[in-house]
Enzyme design. Structure first.
Site, PDB file in Angstrom:
ATOM      1  N   HIS A   1      75.964  34.087 -63.540  1.00  0.00           N
ATOM      2  CA  HIS A   1      75.295  35.152 -64.528  1.00  0.00           C
ATOM      3  C   HIS A   1      76.729  35.094 -65.926  1.00  0.00           C
ATOM      4  O   HIS A   1      75.582  35.128 -67.137  1.00  0.00           O
ATOM      5  CB  HIS A   1      75.198  36.653 -64.327  1.00  0.00           C
TER       6      HIS A   1
ATOM      7  N   VAL B   1      71.084  52.670 -76.960  1.00  0.00           N
ATOM      8  CA  VAL B   1      71.140  51.269 -76.368  1.00  0.00           C
ATOM      9  C   VAL B   1      69.821  51.167 -77.803  1.00  0.00           C
ATOM     10  O   VAL B   1      68.625  51.506 -76.814  1.00  0.00           O
ATOM     11  CB  VAL B   1      71.200  52.012 -74.993  1.00  0.00           C
TER      12      VAL B   1
ATOM     13  N   ASN C   1      63.948  42.987 -65.714  1.00  0.00           N
ATOM     14  CA  ASN C   1      62.409  41.875 -65.547  1.00  0.00           C
ATOM     15  C   ASN C   1      61.172  42.387 -64.698  1.00  0.00           C
ATOM     16  O   ASN C   1      60.910  40.584 -62.939  1.00  0.00           O
ATOM     17  CB  ASN C   1      62.939  40.728 -65.156  1.00  0.00           C
TER      18      ASN C   1
ATOM     19  N   SER D   1      67.854  39.502 -68.867  1.00  0.00           N
ATOM     20  CA  SER D   1      69.194  38.784 -68.792  1.00  0.00           C
ATOM     21  C   SER D   1      69.739  37.874 -70.118  1.00  0.00           C
ATOM     22  O   SER D   1      71.181  37.826 -70.867  1.00  0.00           O
ATOM     23  CB  SER D   1      69.972  38.999 -68.042  1.00  0.00           C
TER      24      SER D   1
END
Length: 598
Positions: free
Chosen positions: A177, A292, A277, A347
Site C-alpha cells: 500500500h 488535517v 471508503n 488512499s
C-alpha cells in the site's frame, strides 16, 4: 488508552457514482493578465486604469498588465479594444511543449491530465526540496521509479523509520500500500520507466522538488494503531517532513492522533489524510481532525466515487479510482502484481493532494502551511453534488495547475488578519465578559484562557463572528488570563494583549443602621445584624477619613454594641461594621457612621 486497529482503504469502485463533478474547461491563459499593444507615441498610463504593468517589451510596445481586483478579463478586453491608441488587447495565453513524458505507462494514467498536473510541470520551478512523509506500510526504496526520490542523509543512508520495530534507516513495505501511495506522489517523470508521479517531475540540472520519507506504521496485513500512527507523525515532523500523507484512518476519534496532527501542524507541516471508503457522511479520523486536509475520491468522469466518504468535514476531492502507480518489486502479502498496479480508494486520492502541497511549498518556500492550504482550497475545479453527497461548501476537485498559477501570480503572500486590540474584561459571579475591537478581514475569532491551575492557554471558543464573548464556566476566586485571535482563510493572527480577571461571589448583605454617639472621649456604636445568614463574629473598622484607609479595630463574638474609648481629641472618626457568617464569608460593610470627638 485502548488501541484499535484499522485498515488502509483499498476498495475497488464499481458502484454507481452519486455525485457529479462538472469538469471546468479551462482556457490555457494566465488568470487576471492581459497583453496590451499600444500605437507609437501612446503612453502606458492610457491603460493603467485597469491595473498595473508587470512587464514591457519595448520593441513591440506591448505591456503585460495585471488586472486590479474586481476587473474580469472580459470587461478589461472590451474596454481596452475601444480605448484610443490601443493596437491590440488579448489574454496572456499559456503555451507548453508538445512532448508527453517518456514514462511508458503514462498514457494509462488519467489523473495527471484531470488535475492538470501535466500543465503544472511546465511552470513548476522548485526553489527547494520538500520532504513528504508517507505514513503507511513502508516503501520499497529499491523500486526503480522511486529510488532517486527517497530522502537520504549526507552519508547516503535512508531517512526512514519503522515504528513497529522501532528502527530507523529502513521501512520495508510488506503489504504494498505505501509503495503505491509513494508512486502517486513522486514516481520519477521522464525516466523512461513506469509511471509519472504528480510531483515526480524535475528539470535537468534543477532542484529536485520532492523527496519521500518512508515511515512504517502499519504491518504486513495493512493494520496499525492510534499509537503507531501518532508516533510516525511526530517522528516525521521532528525529522524534517514538511508534508505528511496519511492514507489510513478509522471511524473512531482519537485524541492521540489529533494531538499528533496538531503537533505536526505547529511545526509547519501540511497534513493530508484519506476521507475513508465507507460511503458515509460520518467523520473518519484523522481526516476529520482539525489541522488535517480530508480528501474524498473522484473517478475519471469527475464523479464522486460511490465508496468515498463525504460530508461538510471533507475538505476537497482528488482522483481515487483506477489509479495506476508503483507496487513492490517483490511479492507483497496482499498479492499485488509486481512493480505496477491500478488501485482505488481515498488512499489513492490523499497522495495527490500531498503532492500538490509539496509542489506549492517547493515553488514558494516563504509560504506558511496555512497559506499553502489556502492556495489549494481556492484553486479547485467546481463540483456539483446532490445535498445527500456533498463535501465542504464551495469545495471541489483539485487543480494543481491553477494552484501553481495562483502561487506564481501572488504579488504578496496570503496573510492572516491582524491581532485584535483593546481586549476588555469584566468579572462577575462565576462569569467573565470579554469585548474587543473588530479586526478588518477577520472571518471569526478564537478566545483562549489560562489560569493558575492550568497555565497552558487553551481555546475555549472558536468560530465567533461577534467581538464579544461571555465565559460562563469561570470559577469564583480563580485568576484567569484571556487573549483573543482573529482568523480568516489565510490563518490565525497573533494574540491580542491579554487581560486578567478573577470572578468573585458577591458578598451577602451586611449589618445595617450603624450609629455613632459621642460622650466625652468615648464613642458608642450600635447596629443591627444582617437578616440573611447567621453571624458568627463582628468586625469593626475605623478610619480618620471617609475614603480610608480602614483599620480593623476589633473582632468580637456576635454582638450589636461596641465602645471605642480614650480617643485623642479633637478628632473626627469614621466607622464600618461587617459580619462574618458561619460559612466563613464576610458580609458587605454596613453604612458608614461618623462622629466628632471634641
Amino acid at each position: 488508552m485502548a488501541l484499535r486497529k484499522f485498515r488502509g482503504a483499498l476498495l475497488a469502485a464499481a458502484l454507481l457514482a452519486l455525485a457529479t463533478c462538472a469538469r471546468a474547461d479551462i482556457n490555457p491563459v494566465v488568470p487576471g493578465e492581459v497583453l496590451v499593444g499600444l500605437n507609437p507615441g501612446v503612453a502606458a498610463p492610457a491603460v493603467m486604469f485597469l491595473g498595473r504593468t508587470m512587464g514591457y517589451e519595448p520593441g513591440i510596445a506591448a505591456h503585460r498588465v495585471r488586472l486590479a481586483p474586481g476587473q474580469t478579463m472580459a470587461q478589461a478586453l472590451a474596454a481596452l479594444r475601444v480605448t484610443p491608441g490601443v493596437r491590440f488587447a488579448e489574454p496572456n495565453h499559456v503555451l507548453r511543449v508538445t512532448a508527453a513524458p517518456t514514462d511508458p505507462y503514462y498514457s494509462s494514467q488519467w489523473a495527471p491530465a484531470t488535475t492538470q498536473a501535466n500543465l503544472a510541470w511546465q511552470i513548476w520551478n522548485p526553489r527547494q526540496t520538500v520532504v513528504v512523509a508517507v505514513i503507511d506500510t513502508g516503501i520499497d526504496a529499491s523500486h526503480p521509479d522511486l529510488a532517486n526520490r527517497i530522502l537520504r542523509d549526507s552519508s547516503g543512508n535512508m531517512v526512514a523509520y519503522d515504528v513497529l520495530s522501532n528502527k530507523t534507516g529502513s521501512a520495508r513495505d510488506g503489504f504494498g500500500h505505501g509503495t503505491h501511495v509513494a508512486g502517486i506522489i513522486a514516481a520519477e517523470v521522464n525516466n523512461a520507466i513506469g509511471v509519472a508521479g504528480v510531483a515526480g517531475f524535475s528539470r535537468p540540472g534543477g532542484v529536485v522538488g520532492v523527496k519521500l520519507m518512508p515511515v512504517r506504521v502499519m504491518d504486513d496485513n495493512g493494520a496499525g494503531t492510534d499509537a503507531s500512527v501518532a508516533s510516525g507523525i511526530t517522528w516525521a515532523a521532528d525529522h524534517g517532513a514538511q508534508v505528511i500523507s496519511l492514507s489510513l484512518g478509522g471511524p473512531d476519534h482519537s485524541s492521540t492522533m489529533e494531538s499528533a496532527a496538531r503537533y505536526a501542524w505547529g511545526k509547519g507541516c501540511v497534513v493530508v489524510a484519506a476521507a475513508g471508503n465507507l460511503g458515509t457522511s460520518a467523520p473518519y479520523y484523522p481526516g476529520a481532525s482539525p489541522n488535517v486536509i480530508s480528501v474524498a475520491a473522484t473517478d475519471s468522469n469527475d464523479q464522486l466515487a460511490g465508496f468515498s466518504n463525504f460530508g461538510s468535514w471533507v475538505t476537497l476531492a482528488a482522483p481515487g479510482v483506477g489509479v495506476l502507480s508503483t507496487t513492490p518489486t517483490y511479492a507483497p502479502s496482499q498479492g499485488l502484481p509486481l512493480n505496477y498496479a491500478a488501485m482505488s480508494g481515498t488512499s489513492m486520492a490523499a497522495p495527490h493532494v500531498a503532492a500538490e502541497a509539496a509542489m506549492v511549498m517547493a515553488q514558494r518556500p516563504d509560504m506558511t502551511n496555512a497559506q499553502v492550504v489556502a492556495i489549494m482550497t481556492r484553486s479547485l475545479d467546481p463540483c456539483v453534488t446532490p445535498p445527500t453527497r456533498a463535501i465542504a461548501p464551495g469545495s471541489g476537485r483539485i487543480n494543481i495547475y491553477r494552484a501553481l498559477l495562483a502561487v506564481g501570480n501572488c504579488l504578496t503572500p496570503p496573510t492572516p488578519p491582524g491581532a485584535p486590540l483593546k481586549l476588555l474584561g469584566q468579572a462577575g459571579d462565576g462569569v467573565v465578559c470579554l469585548a474587543w475591537l473588530k479586526v478588518a478581514g477577520a472571518a471569526s475569532y478564537r478566545v483562549y484562557r489560562s489560569s493558575t491551575a492550568q497555565p497552558a492557554p487553551a481555546p475555549i471558543a472558536t468560530g465567533l463572528t461577534q467581538s464579544v464573548y461571555t465565559d460562563l464556566a469561570a470559577t469564583n476566586g480563580v485568576i484567569f488570563t484571556y487573549y483573543v485571535t482573529a482568523v480568516n482563510a489565510d490563518g490565525e493572527s497573533a494574540p491580542s494583549p491579554p487581560v486578567t480577571e478573577s470572578p468573585v461571589r458577591p458578598a451577602p448583605p451586611g449589618p445595617t443602621s450603624l450609629n455613632a454617639n459621642t460622650v466625652r472621649a468615648t464613642v458608642y456604636l450600635y447596629w443591627r445584624l444582617p437578616a440573611a445568614g447567621t453571624a458568627r463574629t463582628v468586625r469593626i473598622y475605623r478610619a480618620s477619613a471617609p475614603n480610608g484607609p480602614w483599620a480593623l479595630l476589633a473582632a468580637l463574638p456576635r454582638t450589636t454594641l461596641y465602645i471605642d474609648r480614650d480617643l485623642k481629641r479633637p478628632i473626627r472618626v469614621y466607622y464600618l461594621v461587617t459580619a462574618v457568617l458561619t460559612n466563613g464569608q464576610e458580609t458587605a460593610p454596613s453604612n458608614m457612621a461618623q462622629t466628632y470627638v471634641p
